[in-house]
Design a protein around this motif. Structure first.
Motif, PDB file in Angstrom:
ATOM      1  N   ARG A  65       0.835  -1.202   0.000  1.00 19.06           N
ATOM      2  CA  ARG A  65       0.000   0.000   0.000  1.00 19.06           C
ATOM      3  C   ARG A  65       0.870   1.253   0.000  1.00 19.06           C
ATOM      4  O   ARG A  65       0.618   2.206  -0.755  1.00 19.06           O
ATOM      5  CB  ARG A  65      -0.941   0.019   1.201  1.00 19.06           C
ATOM      6  N   LEU A 110      -4.809  -7.469   0.210  1.00 15.72           N
ATOM      7  CA  LEU A 110      -5.513  -6.716   1.247  1.00 15.72           C
ATOM      8  C   LEU A 110      -5.184  -5.230   1.187  1.00 15.72           C
ATOM      9  O   LEU A 110      -5.878  -4.417   1.801  1.00 15.72           O
ATOM     10  CB  LEU A 110      -5.146  -7.263   2.631  1.00 15.72           C
ATOM     11  N   ASN A 139      -8.695  -2.319  -2.796  1.00  9.55           N
ATOM     12  CA  ASN A 139      -9.982  -2.885  -3.213  1.00  9.55           C
ATOM     13  C   ASN A 139     -10.299  -2.411  -4.629  1.00  9.55           C
ATOM     14  O   ASN A 139     -10.088  -1.258  -4.965  1.00  9.55           O
ATOM     15  CB  ASN A 139     -11.107  -2.428  -2.279  1.00  9.55           C
ATOM     16  N   GLY A 140     -10.803  -3.285  -5.457  1.00  6.22           N
ATOM     17  CA  GLY A 140     -11.183  -2.887  -6.799  1.00  6.22           C
ATOM     18  C   GLY A 140     -10.038  -2.981  -7.789  1.00  6.22           C
ATOM     19  O   GLY A 140      -8.865  -2.989  -7.420  1.00  6.22           O
ATOM     20  N   GLU A 180      -7.109  -0.242  -7.748  1.00  4.20           N
ATOM     21  CA  GLU A 180      -6.281  -0.055  -6.563  1.00  4.20           C
ATOM     22  C   GLU A 180      -5.213  -1.130  -6.492  1.00  4.20           C
ATOM     23  O   GLU A 180      -5.460  -2.301  -6.779  1.00  4.20           O
ATOM     24  CB  GLU A 180      -7.140  -0.084  -5.293  1.00  4.20           C
ATOM     25  N   ARG A 232      -8.874 -15.189  -7.822  1.00  2.65           N
ATOM     26  CA  ARG A 232      -9.836 -14.628  -8.768  1.00  2.65           C
ATOM     27  C   ARG A 232      -9.855 -15.446 -10.058  1.00  2.65           C
ATOM     28  O   ARG A 232      -8.846 -16.032 -10.447  1.00  2.65           O
ATOM     29  CB  ARG A 232      -9.451 -13.165  -9.059  1.00  2.65           C
ATOM     30  N   ASP A 266     -13.324 -12.304  -2.691  1.00  2.44           N
ATOM     31  CA  ASP A 266     -13.892 -11.829  -1.427  1.00  2.44           C
ATOM     32  C   ASP A 266     -13.757 -12.906  -0.349  1.00  2.44           C
ATOM     33  O   ASP A 266     -13.573 -12.601   0.833  1.00  2.44           O
ATOM     34  CB  ASP A 266     -15.366 -11.460  -1.610  1.00  2.44           C
ATOM     35  N   ARG A 322     -10.324 -12.615   1.041  1.00  2.45           N
ATOM     36  CA  ARG A 322     -10.220 -11.420   1.873  1.00  2.45           C
ATOM     37  C   ARG A 322     -10.834 -11.668   3.252  1.00  2.45           C
ATOM     38  O   ARG A 322     -10.284 -11.275   4.279  1.00  2.45           O
ATOM     39  CB  ARG A 322     -10.913 -10.242   1.180  1.00  2.45           C
ATOM     40  N   GLU A 368      -8.035 -11.227   6.189  1.00  6.30           N
ATOM     41  CA  GLU A 368      -8.037  -9.937   6.880  1.00  6.30           C
ATOM     42  C   GLU A 368      -7.927 -10.037   8.401  1.00  6.30           C
ATOM     43  O   GLU A 368      -7.163  -9.292   9.025  1.00  6.30           O
ATOM     44  CB  GLU A 368      -9.283  -9.145   6.475  1.00  6.30           C
TER      45      GLU A 368
END
Length: 418
Positions: free
Chosen positions: A165, A200, A203-204, A207, A367, A375, A378, A382
């Motif tokens: 990130r 993590l 999102n999307g 990103e 995916r 999801d 995640r 998380e």
């Protein structure tokens, strides 16, 4: 007071919280009036009769061990073969155990270490020696079977997600005139758990990380280039996270370093990020930067997950309790009882179900296009990076880690010639 000595040993690559497990082992055993010895440099220390007397350490030092990274007693990458092939080594271990009245052996490691603990227990039974062997889980790769997750992984996953990130924000700031593609290499030989944890960070589709390369999916260079190009054109830059163990469709490691195999039979890997960066630059002409965090992933105690720390301590405590109850050839494993809210407990699992089994990413966690997490993944990952457990800091601005005395016990046997 229980009769006998407990021997604890660390194995393989260490983690940010393996010493928290060690501290829990020592503290729990002390409360039960059981003496704890530690093997210097893992199983090699046991073979060489290089044993450390942990009673020479103060309670405050052992407490501080819980927030200190590395392996306090030393570890090693040494895999014992079958009982027949390495008979002399196993019998040497038993001689050392007998000489020091070791009745409980706790081996803190991964799949191969669980296998070794299982074999040692079988040999002890063959010689009618009263020995209880416990495997204690540890690995940042999160590839141990049976357990929901593995102590060490949560902190490495947190480091990975945070690093990706932060790096992505840097790349985004400079993308207009500088770096267009950034490649981050995550550990993971056969299992993509650490690479998945990078997911993590965002999102999307727009990103970071925009693309994740898993060892569970064959690497298709042409398709990868196409997706990098499409991401740069859409977002302005592309952040890629690649597991070190990605392979081509024919099974060849993309990052085979050509260094042969280690004692565990693992191919030496290295440089998948630099390889991908070079290929992207040559094929697409983008300015590319890459990073190889390597040991930083497993040593970053300053950003440890509180969940991970608590689980590392829990398996250490349970390992001693299981051992003293005579629960031979088992491992304390983490069982998830609820996703939301996240709940877990410790149970005993037979070493036979853990030893040499490898847990890779479930298909439902990757995916459908193969380049990201679902999801479901995640939801699973998380909770494992939740919470902060920072070490204390000194006036110099650095963490206050502890160094043990590691006072050795007197040898009772001759030198080991192995």
């Amino acid at each position: 007071m229980a009769s006998g000595t407990l021997l604890y040993a660390q194995s393989g690559g260490v983690t940010a919280v393996i010493n928290a497990t060690a501290a829990a082992v020592i503290q729990t055993a002390r409360a039960k009036k059981v003496k704890v010895l530690a093997a210097r440099n893992g199983i090699l220390g046991a073979l060489r009769e290089e044993l450390i007397d942990t009673s020479k350490e103060s309670p405050a030092t052992i407490q501080a061990l819980a927030h200190t990274p590395g392996g306090a007693f030393g570890s090693c990458r040494v895999k014992l073969k079958s009982l027949d092939e390495d008979r002399a080594k196993y019998e040497r271990l038993l001689e050392v155990f007998k000489a020091h009245d070791v009745r409980w052996f706790l081996y803190n490691g991964g799949n191969d270490s669980a296998d070794t603990a299982l074999k040692v227990s079988k040999l002890a039974a063959e010689f009618d020696y009263p020995l209880t062997c416990i495997g204690v889980p540890k690995t940042i790769d999160n590839d141990l079977a049976v357990t929901d997750c593995c102590p060490g992984f949560g902190s490495a996953a947190k480091y990975t997600a945070v690093s990706v990130r932060e790096a992505a924000l840097d790349v985004a700031a400079m993308a207009d005139t500088s770096t267009k593609v950034f490649v981050y290499e995550a550990m993971g030989r056969h299992a993509g758990w650490l690479a998945a944890s990078a997911g993590l960070a965002g999102n999307g589709a727009d990103e970071a990380p925009h693309l994740i390369l898993f060892p569970e999916r064959p690497y298709d260079e042409a398709d990868f280039f196409k997706r990098v190009k499409a991401t740069v054109e859409r977002v302005g830059y592309c952040v890629v996270v690649a597991s070190e163990g990605i392979r081509t469709a024919d099974g060849r490691f993309v990052a085979d370093a050509g260094g042969g195999k280690d004692s565990f039979g693992h191919t030496q890997l290295g440089g998948v990020a630099s390889h991908l960066a070079g290929r992207v630059k040559d094929a697409l002409g983008y300015k590319v930067h890459w990073t190889l965090p390597d040991y930083l992933q497993r040593s970053a105690r300053h950003i440890a997950s509180k969940t991970d720390l608590e689980q590392a301590q829990a398996v250490g405590k349970a390992a001693v309790e299981f051992a003293l109850k005579g629960m031979n050839s088992v491992m304390p494993v983490i069982v998830r009882t609820s996703d939301a809210p996240y709940r877990w407990k410790i149970e005993a699992a037979p070493l036979s179900k853990v030893a040499n089994h490898e847990k890779t990413m479930p298909a439902g966690f990757i995916r459908r296009d193969g380049y990201g997490i679902t999801d479901k993944a995640r939801l699973h990952l998380e909770p494992l990076i939740r919470g902060e457990a920072p070490p204390p800091y000194g006036r110099d601005g650095l963490p206050k880690y502890v160094a043990l005395k590691n006072v050795g016990v007197r040898r009772k046997l001759g030198n080991w010639a192995g």
